[in-house]
Scaffold this active site. Structure first.
Site, PDB file in Angstrom:
ATOM      1  N   HIS A 227      -1.259   6.959   7.898  1.00  0.00           N
ATOM      2  CA  HIS A 227      -0.351   7.926   7.269  1.00  0.00           C
ATOM      3  C   HIS A 227      -1.035   9.284   7.055  1.00  0.00           C
ATOM      4  O   HIS A 227      -0.371  10.324   7.073  1.00  0.00           O
ATOM      5  CB  HIS A 227       0.126   7.406   5.908  1.00  0.00           C
ATOM      6  CG  HIS A 227       1.243   6.406   5.973  1.00  0.00           C
ATOM      7  ND1 HIS A 227       2.505   6.730   6.423  1.00  0.00           N
ATOM      8  CD2 HIS A 227       1.298   5.105   5.621  1.00  0.00           C
ATOM      9  CE1 HIS A 227       3.283   5.655   6.347  1.00  0.00           C
ATOM     10  NE2 HIS A 227       2.578   4.657   5.865  1.00  0.00           N
TER      11      HIS A 227
ATOM     12  N   GLN B 281       3.309   9.941   1.687  1.00  0.00           N
ATOM     13  CA  GLN B 281       4.616   9.269   1.567  1.00  0.00           C
ATOM     14  C   GLN B 281       5.399   9.734   0.352  1.00  0.00           C
ATOM     15  O   GLN B 281       6.616   9.539   0.303  1.00  0.00           O
ATOM     16  CB  GLN B 281       4.441   7.742   1.501  1.00  0.00           C
ATOM     17  CG  GLN B 281       3.972   7.131   2.814  1.00  0.00           C
ATOM     18  CD  GLN B 281       3.878   5.629   2.689  1.00  0.00           C
ATOM     19  OE1 GLN B 281       2.863   5.120   2.246  1.00  0.00           O
ATOM     20  NE2 GLN B 281       4.926   4.922   3.046  1.00  0.00           N
TER      21      GLN B 281
ATOM     22  N   HIS C  84      -3.191   0.758   8.405  1.00  0.00           N
ATOM     23  CA  HIS C  84      -1.817   1.256   8.251  1.00  0.00           C
ATOM     24  C   HIS C  84      -1.782   2.446   7.289  1.00  0.00           C
ATOM     25  O   HIS C  84      -1.190   3.488   7.602  1.00  0.00           O
ATOM     26  CB  HIS C  84      -0.920   0.119   7.749  1.00  0.00           C
ATOM     27  CG  HIS C  84       0.488   0.532   7.466  1.00  0.00           C
ATOM     28  ND1 HIS C  84       1.568   0.054   8.167  1.00  0.00           N
ATOM     29  CD2 HIS C  84       1.012   1.398   6.553  1.00  0.00           C
ATOM     30  CE1 HIS C  84       2.671   0.618   7.704  1.00  0.00           C
ATOM     31  NE2 HIS C  84       2.363   1.429   6.712  1.00  0.00           N
ATOM     32  N   GLU C  85      -2.417   2.296   6.120  1.00  0.00           N
ATOM     33  CA  GLU C  85      -2.352   3.364   5.120  1.00  0.00           C
ATOM     34  C   GLU C  85      -3.076   4.619   5.600  1.00  0.00           C
ATOM     35  O   GLU C  85      -2.588   5.734   5.409  1.00  0.00           O
ATOM     36  CB  GLU C  85      -2.923   2.892   3.780  1.00  0.00           C
ATOM     37  CG  GLU C  85      -2.157   1.741   3.133  1.00  0.00           C
ATOM     38  CD  GLU C  85      -0.658   1.950   3.088  1.00  0.00           C
ATOM     39  OE1 GLU C  85      -0.208   3.103   2.922  1.00  0.00           O
ATOM     40  OE2 GLU C  85       0.088   0.967   3.237  1.00  0.00           O
TER      41      GLU C  85
ATOM     42  N   GLY D 272       0.838  -1.186   0.000  1.00  0.00           N
ATOM     43  CA  GLY D 272       0.000   0.000   0.000  1.00  0.00           C
ATOM     44  C   GLY D 272       0.873   1.236   0.000  1.00  0.00           C
ATOM     45  O   GLY D 272       2.091   1.153   0.210  1.00  0.00           O
TER      46      GLY D 272
ATOM     47  N   CYS E 202       6.911  -0.831   6.247  1.00  0.00           N
ATOM     48  CA  CYS E 202       6.467   0.414   5.623  1.00  0.00           C
ATOM     49  C   CYS E 202       7.563   0.907   4.702  1.00  0.00           C
ATOM     50  O   CYS E 202       8.742   0.883   5.087  1.00  0.00           O
ATOM     51  CB  CYS E 202       6.171   1.452   6.701  1.00  0.00           C
ATOM     52  SG  CYS E 202       5.608   3.030   6.058  1.00  0.00           S
ATOM     53  N   LEU E 203       7.185   1.355   3.508  1.00  0.00           N
ATOM     54  CA  LEU E 203       8.197   1.852   2.570  1.00  0.00           C
ATOM     55  C   LEU E 203       8.904   3.101   3.110  1.00  0.00           C
ATOM     56  O   LEU E 203      10.000   3.414   2.665  1.00  0.00           O
ATOM     57  CB  LEU E 203       7.550   2.138   1.215  1.00  0.00           C
ATOM     58  CG  LEU E 203       6.963   0.899   0.513  1.00  0.00           C
ATOM     59  CD1 LEU E 203       6.197   1.312  -0.732  1.00  0.00           C
ATOM     60  CD2 LEU E 203       8.048  -0.109   0.164  1.00  0.00           C
TER      61      LEU E 203
HETATM   62 NI    NI Z   1       3.440   2.762   5.486  1.00  0.00          NI
END
Ligand code: NI
Length: 176
Positions: free
Chosen positions: A145, A51, A141-142, A46, A99-100
């Site tokens: 952000h 981000q 999670h997304e 995701g 997480c990226l």
């Molecule tokens: Ni993330």
């Protein structure tokens, strides 16, 4: 276009993102195209707009099978604008997340097991789903952000936070 991912420590990841006010615009289409390209290039499950440095309430997620999460069930690919999450029960469960924006690490994060989510697709059509398990985890999670929350801020037992290749040597070679 593949965009650079902001990494933990960048104050832009801690800000609350703004609602999208106009749907169906070329700007929103271009943002989503970049988010798709970026997520796929990095094998992410995701990605949230902040981000890549865009402070708007837009997330994408979904995967068929993912080398970073080999045991996770498939989640339908979804583009979600202005999401609102409502837990369907108080139950929580811990599960491993990465997480990226936090490359190379994994942590065990408590999340609501079942939830309802609503939002709009990029053309303004309503999306409303009841989900559980990994699907529910990815959405939480997304959407975190969008409120400036990174998963390490939700870890309760810091002994269950570490480097992916140490925690999961079998994942060696996967992206990250
Ligand atoms: Ni993330």
């Amino acid at each position: 276009m593949i965009r650079e991912i902001l990494r933990m420590g960048d104050p832009r990841l801690l800000a609350r993102s703004h609602e999208v006010e106009r749907l169906g615009t070329p700007e929103l289409s271009a943002l989503l195209a970049d988010m798709r390209d970026t997520m796929r290039a990095l094998d992410g499950a995701g990605l949230a707009a902040p981000q890549i440095g865009v402070p708007l309430r837009v997330v994408i997620f979904g995967m068929e099978s993912n080398p970073r999460y080999p045991d996770a069930p498939a989640v339908p690919y979804t583009e979600l604008v202005n999401p609102v999450l409502t837990p369907l029960a108080d139950d929580e469960e811990e599960g491993w997340e990465g997480c990226l924006s936090v490359p190379g690490l994994r942590g065990a994060v408590p999340r609501f097991t079942r939830l309802h989510y609503e939002g709009l697709d990029p053309d303004g059509r309503r999306i409303a789903r009841d989900v559980d398990g990994f699907h529910a985890r990815v959405v939480q999670h997304e959407c975190d952000h969008l409120d400036g929350i990174l998963y390490p801020m939700r870890i309760r037992d810091m002994r269950r936070f570490g480097f992916t290749d140490v925690l999961f040597p079998e994942l060696a070679g996967a992206t990250e």
